[in-house]
Design an enzyme around this catalytic site. Structure first.
Site, PDB file in Angstrom:
ATOM      1  CG  PHE A  66      17.898  -1.069  65.355  1.00 54.66           C
ATOM      2  CD1 PHE A  66      17.573   0.503  65.548  1.00 54.66           C
ATOM      3  CD2 PHE A  66      16.708  -1.798  65.154  1.00 54.66           C
ATOM      4  CE1 PHE A  66      16.327   1.021  65.839  1.00 54.66           C
ATOM      5  CE2 PHE A  66      15.247  -1.111  65.090  1.00 54.66           C
ATOM      6  CZ  PHE A  66      15.223   0.383  65.575  1.00 54.66           C
TER       7      PHE A  66
ATOM      8  NE  ARG B 216       7.062   8.658  58.155  1.00 56.12           N
ATOM      9  CZ  ARG B 216       7.970   8.236  58.888  1.00 56.12           C
ATOM     10  NH1 ARG B 216       8.717   8.721  59.812  1.00 56.12           N
ATOM     11  NH2 ARG B 216       8.045   6.796  59.096  1.00 56.12           N
TER      12      ARG B 216
ATOM     13  CB  THR C  92      12.112   2.007  57.976  1.00 51.19           C
ATOM     14  OG1 THR C  92      11.109   2.987  58.167  1.00 51.19           O
ATOM     15  CG2 THR C  92      13.484   2.318  59.029  1.00 51.19           C
TER      16      THR C  92
ATOM     17  NE  ARG D  26      14.950   6.343  55.390  1.00 52.77           N
ATOM     18  CZ  ARG D  26      13.897   6.501  56.103  1.00 52.77           C
ATOM     19  NH1 ARG D  26      12.439   5.939  56.058  1.00 52.77           N
ATOM     20  NH2 ARG D  26      14.185   7.075  57.566  1.00 52.77           N
TER      21      ARG D  26
ATOM     22  CG  ASN E 195      17.542   4.863  57.547  1.00 52.60           C
ATOM     23  OD1 ASN E 195      18.040   5.649  58.021  1.00 52.60           O
ATOM     24  ND2 ASN E 195      16.319   4.637  57.754  1.00 52.60           N
TER      25      ASN E 195
ATOM     26  CG  HIS F  36      14.177  11.830  61.166  1.00 52.63           C
ATOM     27  ND1 HIS F  36      13.647  10.658  61.960  1.00 52.63           N
ATOM     28  CD2 HIS F  36      13.717  12.765  61.427  1.00 52.63           C
ATOM     29  CE1 HIS F  36      12.776  11.216  62.645  1.00 52.63           C
ATOM     30  NE2 HIS F  36      12.708  12.638  62.485  1.00 52.63           N
TER      31      HIS F  36
END
Ligand code: IDP
Ligand code: MG
Length: 161
Positions: A68, A96, A102, A116, A126, A129
């Site tokens: 990717f 997070r 992810t 997300r 997505n 970060h």
């Protein structure tokens, strides 16, 4: 009478990105700021960024060679995005946790209230970060905010006085 010892609230810093898909729709960033506010994640500094291929390549060097990687660099150079320094007592984990897994499809199944799950488009696109440790947070903050002194910030915000 015993006086309670004043305990300092130790604050942590993390680096957050609102990736280009979020910034391409003016309606979305305000929603993200609301979500940050609800979790008491304070924005310490914020900056708009437009990356070259080289910038993307150096930030995502750990992923070079993965299937990717080209798509990821193409996505991250597709338009302007926002870099934010966030702070809270547990900023790295909190941010997070707020953005979630992810892969947005997995996020929608397992953690449907995460950002997300709500906004992520594909495994690559997505939307967010977040730094994964104190060390990477410091390095990543240094990349986007070279004038920001992480150690001085900790001294000024986490002292006992
Ligand atoms: P993270 O952003 O949750 O820390 P990493 O594994 O560090 O996830 O991956 C960096 C970025 O690379 C992801 O945010 C996503 O944009 C992209 N990526 C990661 N895994 C995949 C994948 O399996 N397919 C496509 N893109 C991926
Ligand atoms: Mg990562």
């Amino acid at each position: 009478m015993a006086t309670a010892l004043k305990q300092p609230i130790i604050k942590q810093l993390t680096l957050a990105l609102l990736k280009p898909d979020i910034c391409a729709d003016a309606a979305l960033p305000p929603k993200i700021y609301q979500a940050l506010n609800a979790k008491n994640l304070d924005i310490v500094q914020q900056r708009q960024v437009l990356w070259t291929e080289e910038d993307a390549g150096s930030f995502y060097a750990e992923h070079k060679g993965k299937f990717f990687y080209q798509r990821l660099c193409g996505y991250m150079t597709s338009g302007p995005f926002q870099a934010l320094i966030l702070s809270s007592p547990n900023a790295i984990k909190e941010w997070r946790a707020l953005i979630g897994p992810t892969h947005p499809v997995r996020a929608r199944i397992h953690q449907p209230t995460t950002l997300r799950a709500l906004y992520g488009l594909t495994d690559t696109r997505n939307s967010f970060h977040g730094s994964d440790s104190d060390e990477t947070a410091k390095n990543e903050i240094g990349l986007f905010f070279p004038e920001f002194d992480v150690d001085a910030w900790h001294r000024n915000n986490n002292s006992n006085n």
